[in-house]
Design an enzyme around this catalytic site. Structure first.
Site, PDB file in Angstrom:
ATOM      1  CD  GLU A  50      46.974 -30.024  22.985  1.00 35.22           C
ATOM      2  OE1 GLU A  50      47.272 -28.821  23.124  1.00 35.22           O
ATOM      3  OE2 GLU A  50      46.445 -30.455  21.946  1.00 35.22           O
ATOM      4  CG  ASP A  67      44.206 -23.835  22.953  1.00 34.34           C
ATOM      5  OD1 ASP A  67      43.008 -23.672  22.665  1.00 34.34           O
ATOM      6  OD2 ASP A  67      45.087 -24.044  22.095  1.00 34.34           O
TER       7      ASP A  67
END
EC number: 3.2.1.17
Length: 144
Positions: A50, A67
């Site tokens: 991520e 994000d």
């Protein structure tokens, strides 16, 4: 102008790119190993794919959300960045709190995310890179 420079220095000073083992130890100390049935290697793998273990990572999505942080927690559902239309802020935090070297808020919110029906599968990178894989290498040699 001086205030802007000071703010930038504070932001940079609070950023951190974790070493794999350093992150594994921090996550273990925070009760992530086995949390909601997810082993420590799953969390380290998720963080690798991520954010590359970077607390300052941000990624803008096509739906207008962003994000944030080491777990790439989304502003549409989990945090408030002040610019995502219709944001829910389920974790009750500012997204900027996810961008610091102190993982306390990020871990607390990730623990909330994983309790939803999608579980750890809420993270696309986990589904693509970690699910059904041998993840032992993510904590190998870390003493955890």
């Amino acid at each position: 102008m001086r205030a802007v420079v000071v703010l930038l220095l504070v932001a940079v000073a609070s950023a951190k790119v974790y070493d794999r083992c350093e992150l594994a130890r921090a996550l273990k100390a925070s009760g992530m190993d086995g949390y909601a049935g997810n082993s420590l290697p799953n969390w380290v793998c998720l963080s690798k794919w991520e954010s590359s273990y970077n607390t300052q990572a941000t990624n803008r999505n096509t739906d207008g959300s962003t994000d944030y942080g080491i777990f790439q927690i989304n502003s549409r559902y989990w945090c408030d960045d002040g610019r995502t239309p219709g944001a829910k802020n389920v974790c009750g935090i500012r997204c900027s709190q996810l961008l610091t070297a102190d993982l306390t808020v990020a871990i607390r919110c990730a623990k909330r995310v994983v309790l939803d029906p999608n579980g750890i599968g809420a993270w696309v990178a986990w589904r693509l890179h970690c699910q059904n894989q041998d993840l032992r290498s993510y904590v190998a040699g870390c003493g955890v």
